[in-house]
Design a protein around this motif. Sequence first.
Motif, PDB file in Angstrom:
ATOM      1  N   MET A   1       0.838  -1.183   0.000  1.00 35.55           N
ATOM      2  CA  MET A   1       0.000   0.000   0.000  1.00 35.55           C
ATOM      3  C   MET A   1       0.888   1.252   0.000  1.00 35.55           C
ATOM      4  SD  MET A   1      -3.221   0.270  -0.015  1.00 35.55           S
ATOM      5  CE  MET A   1      -4.252   1.663  -0.149  1.00 35.55           C
ATOM      6  N   ILE A   2       0.447   2.246  -0.703  1.00 37.44           N
ATOM      7  CA  ILE A   2       1.199   3.498  -0.802  1.00 37.44           C
ATOM      8  C   ILE A   2       0.671   4.475   0.232  1.00 37.44           C
ATOM      9  CG2 ILE A   2       1.659   5.472  -2.299  1.00 37.44           C
ATOM     10  CD1 ILE A   2       1.504   3.594  -4.644  1.00 37.44           C
ATOM     11  N   ASP A   3       1.583   5.067   0.979  1.00 39.77           N
ATOM     12  CA  ASP A   3       1.173   6.054   1.966  1.00 39.77           C
ATOM     13  C   ASP A   3       1.485   7.464   1.454  1.00 39.77           C
ATOM     14  OD1 ASP A   3       3.913   6.450   2.344  1.00 39.77           O
ATOM     15  OD2 ASP A   3       3.980   5.371   4.242  1.00 39.77           O
ATOM     16  N   GLN A   4       1.190   8.451   2.263  1.00 42.19           N
ATOM     17  CA  GLN A   4       1.368   9.841   1.861  1.00 42.19           C
ATOM     18  C   GLN A   4       2.847  10.176   1.617  1.00 42.19           C
ATOM     19  OE1 GLN A   4      -0.772  12.625   4.263  1.00 42.19           O
ATOM     20  NE2 GLN A   4      -0.148  14.383   3.071  1.00 42.19           N
ATOM     21  N   THR A   5       3.745   9.553   2.369  1.00 45.84           N
ATOM     22  CA  THR A   5       5.180   9.775   2.158  1.00 45.84           C
ATOM     23  C   THR A   5       5.600   9.233   0.794  1.00 45.84           C
ATOM     24  OG1 THR A   5       5.597   9.696   4.532  1.00 45.84           O
ATOM     25  CG2 THR A   5       7.487   9.371   3.090  1.00 45.84           C
ATOM     26  N   ASP A   6       5.081   8.051   0.424  1.00 48.88           N
ATOM     27  CA  ASP A   6       5.362   7.511  -0.905  1.00 48.88           C
ATOM     28  C   ASP A   6       4.852   8.456  -1.990  1.00 48.88           C
ATOM     29  OD1 ASP A   6       6.600   5.183  -0.005  1.00 48.88           O
ATOM     30  OD2 ASP A   6       4.738   4.020  -0.034  1.00 48.88           O
ATOM     31  N   GLU A   7       3.662   9.011  -1.789  1.00 52.04           N
ATOM     32  CA  GLU A   7       3.105   9.939  -2.770  1.00 52.04           C
ATOM     33  C   GLU A   7       3.987  11.175  -2.909  1.00 52.04           C
ATOM     34  OE1 GLU A   7      -0.957  10.674  -1.639  1.00 52.04           O
ATOM     35  OE2 GLU A   7      -1.622   8.741  -2.411  1.00 52.04           O
ATOM     36  N   LYS A   8       4.463  11.713  -1.794  1.00 60.43           N
ATOM     37  CA  LYS A   8       5.357  12.867  -1.848  1.00 60.43           C
ATOM     38  C   LYS A   8       6.658  12.497  -2.550  1.00 60.43           C
ATOM     39  CE  LYS A   8       3.597  15.205   2.268  1.00 60.43           C
ATOM     40  NZ  LYS A   8       3.899  15.625   3.648  1.00 60.43           N
ATOM     41  N   LEU A   9       7.166  11.300  -2.272  1.00 68.26           N
ATOM     42  CA  LEU A   9       8.377  10.819  -2.927  1.00 68.26           C
ATOM     43  C   LEU A   9       8.167  10.733  -4.438  1.00 68.26           C
ATOM     44  CD1 LEU A   9      11.229   9.601  -2.956  1.00 68.26           C
ATOM     45  CD2 LEU A   9      10.198   7.408  -2.315  1.00 68.26           C
ATOM     46  N   LEU A  10       7.032  10.222  -4.857  1.00 68.09           N
ATOM     47  CA  LEU A  10       6.733  10.128  -6.284  1.00 68.09           C
ATOM     48  C   LEU A  10       6.679  11.506  -6.943  1.00 68.09           C
ATOM     49  CD1 LEU A  10       4.045   7.304  -6.215  1.00 68.09           C
ATOM     50  CD2 LEU A  10       6.347   7.161  -7.209  1.00 68.09           C
ATOM     51  N   VAL A  11       6.093  12.476  -6.245  1.00 74.63           N
ATOM     52  CA  VAL A  11       6.033  13.837  -6.787  1.00 74.63           C
ATOM     53  C   VAL A  11       7.447  14.391  -6.963  1.00 74.63           C
ATOM     54  CG1 VAL A  11       5.344  16.221  -6.282  1.00 74.63           C
ATOM     55  CG2 VAL A  11       3.719  14.350  -5.927  1.00 74.63           C
TER      56      VAL A  11
ATOM     57  N   ALA B   1      13.997  12.826 -11.470  1.00 74.21           N
ATOM     58  CA  ALA B   1      14.259  11.413 -11.189  1.00 74.21           C
ATOM     59  C   ALA B   1      15.727  11.143 -10.869  1.00 74.21           C
ATOM     60  CB  ALA B   1      13.813  10.547 -12.367  1.00 74.21           C
ATOM     61  N   LYS B   2      16.595  12.114 -11.120  1.00 77.89           N
ATOM     62  CA  LYS B   2      18.024  11.926 -10.843  1.00 77.89           C
ATOM     63  C   LYS B   2      18.430  12.507  -9.489  1.00 77.89           C
ATOM     64  CE  LYS B   2      20.983  12.504 -14.114  1.00 77.89           C
ATOM     65  NZ  LYS B   2      21.800  13.099 -15.175  1.00 77.89           N
ATOM     66  N   LYS B   3      17.458  13.013  -8.742  1.00 82.36           N
ATOM     67  CA  LYS B   3      17.767  13.618  -7.446  1.00 82.36           C
ATOM     68  C   LYS B   3      18.377  12.581  -6.513  1.00 82.36           C
ATOM     69  CE  LYS B   3      15.737  17.335  -5.093  1.00 82.36           C
ATOM     70  NZ  LYS B   3      14.573  18.154  -4.937  1.00 82.36           N
ATOM     71  N   LYS B   4      19.376  12.985  -5.760  1.00 83.38           N
ATOM     72  CA  LYS B   4      20.067  12.082  -4.832  1.00 83.38           C
ATOM     73  C   LYS B   4      19.137  11.687  -3.688  1.00 83.38           C
ATOM     74  CE  LYS B   4      24.546  14.204  -5.650  1.00 83.38           C
ATOM     75  NZ  LYS B   4      25.639  14.963  -5.051  1.00 83.38           N
ATOM     76  N   TYR B   5      19.299  10.458  -3.232  1.00 80.25           N
ATOM     77  CA  TYR B   5      18.511   9.983  -2.096  1.00 80.25           C
ATOM     78  C   TYR B   5      18.733  10.861  -0.871  1.00 80.25           C
ATOM     79  CZ  TYR B   5      17.408   5.651  -4.616  1.00 80.25           C
ATOM     80  OH  TYR B   5      16.943   4.733  -5.522  1.00 80.25           O
TER      81      TYR B   5
ATOM     82  N   GLU C   1      14.127  16.439   2.193  1.00 86.07           N
ATOM     83  CA  GLU C   1      12.800  16.992   1.883  1.00 86.07           C
ATOM     84  C   GLU C   1      11.671  16.183   2.519  1.00 86.07           C
ATOM     85  OE1 GLU C   1      12.023  18.740  -2.018  1.00 86.07           O
ATOM     86  OE2 GLU C   1      14.080  18.165  -2.566  1.00 86.07           O
ATOM     87  N   LEU C   2      11.911  14.899   2.716  1.00 87.33           N
ATOM     88  CA  LEU C   2      10.873  14.015   3.263  1.00 87.33           C
ATOM     89  C   LEU C   2      11.043  13.744   4.755  1.00 87.33           C
ATOM     90  CD1 LEU C   2      10.804  11.437   0.342  1.00 87.33           C
ATOM     91  CD2 LEU C   2       9.064  13.162   0.843  1.00 87.33           C
ATOM     92  N   ASP C   3      12.111  14.276   5.334  1.00 92.74           N
ATOM     93  CA  ASP C   3      12.431  14.050   6.743  1.00 92.74           C
ATOM     94  C   ASP C   3      12.587  12.557   7.036  1.00 92.74           C
ATOM     95  OD1 ASP C   3      13.077  14.949   9.292  1.00 92.74           O
ATOM     96  OD2 ASP C   3      10.995  14.786  10.001  1.00 92.74           O
ATOM     97  N   LEU C   4      13.364  11.895   6.158  1.00 92.83           N
ATOM     98  CA  LEU C   4      13.674  10.478   6.292  1.00 92.83           C
ATOM     99  C   LEU C   4      15.187  10.298   6.180  1.00 92.83           C
ATOM    100  CD1 LEU C   4      11.034   8.961   3.829  1.00 92.83           C
ATOM    101  CD2 LEU C   4      10.907   8.923   6.324  1.00 92.83           C
ATOM    102  N   SER C   5      15.660   9.099   6.447  1.00 94.79           N
ATOM    103  CA  SER C   5      17.065   8.793   6.211  1.00 94.79           C
ATOM    104  C   SER C   5      17.238   8.371   4.755  1.00 94.79           C
ATOM    105  CB  SER C   5      17.522   7.669   7.135  1.00 94.79           C
ATOM    106  OG  SER C   5      16.910   6.462   6.739  1.00 94.79           O
ATOM    107  N   PRO C   6      18.428   8.571   4.183  1.00 94.06           N
ATOM    108  CA  PRO C   6      18.660   8.112   2.809  1.00 94.06           C
ATOM    109  C   PRO C   6      18.385   6.619   2.606  1.00 94.06           C
ATOM    110  CG  PRO C   6      20.354   9.677   3.420  1.00 94.06           C
ATOM    111  CD  PRO C   6      19.549   9.396   4.674  1.00 94.06           C
TER     112      PRO C   6
ATOM    113  N   SER D   1      16.186   4.830   4.103  1.00 96.66           N
ATOM    114  CA  SER D   1      14.729   4.690   4.101  1.00 96.66           C
ATOM    115  C   SER D   1      14.151   5.115   2.741  1.00 96.66           C
ATOM    116  CB  SER D   1      14.120   5.525   5.230  1.00 96.66           C
ATOM    117  OG  SER D   1      12.721   5.448   5.192  1.00 96.66           O
ATOM    118  N   VAL D   2      14.677   6.194   2.180  1.00 99.81           N
ATOM    119  CA  VAL D   2      14.231   6.645   0.852  1.00 99.81           C
ATOM    120  C   VAL D   2      14.558   5.575  -0.181  1.00 99.81           C
ATOM    121  CG1 VAL D   2      14.599   8.349  -0.984  1.00 99.81           C
ATOM    122  CG2 VAL D   2      14.380   9.103   1.394  1.00 99.81           C
TER     123      VAL D   2
END
Length: 153
Positions: A1-11, A17-21, A27-32, A34-35
């Motif tokens: 299942m996709i959550d809101q963080t996944d949706e933000k990641l997709l945006v 698409a070449k942005k570094k993890y 931007e997502l307040d996660l660890s690399p 985790s991304v």
Amino acid sequence: MIDQTDEKLLVLLKKDAKKKYSDLALELDLSPPSVHARVKKLEQSGVIKSYDIDIDGATLGLKLCAFVRLTTEGSSCAELCTALSVFPEVEEFYVVAGEESVLLKVRTTDTAALGQFLDTLRTIAAIKKTITSVILSVPLDRGITPRIPSGPI
């Protein structure tokens, strides 16, 4: 299942698409890691089908883009798709509802080349009628973008 963080990641990936993890993680307040794990999950589940480049057709001499609707008879759409896939002018092939059963997105160098392509299409027995709309401009082309319920990223 996709959550809101996944949706933000997709945006974010849709924008670049070449942005570094590590940058995505900030931007997502996660660890690399985790991304990275989320991206891999989205790839494996088929949400992310591929990474591609957006080529400006005009810079390659393909200045004219058009949609061609086809009324067909006596051939399946799958057979017609196979027959039309040999034409480099055909960028996209859609099976649609209505009198016209096929919608093509085509790209050519100019109107003369489009005319030649249409003349060739009309020689295919299964194609009974063509209706062509030439694209004058594309004020909005955002592709598939996840719908995030609240606020900007």
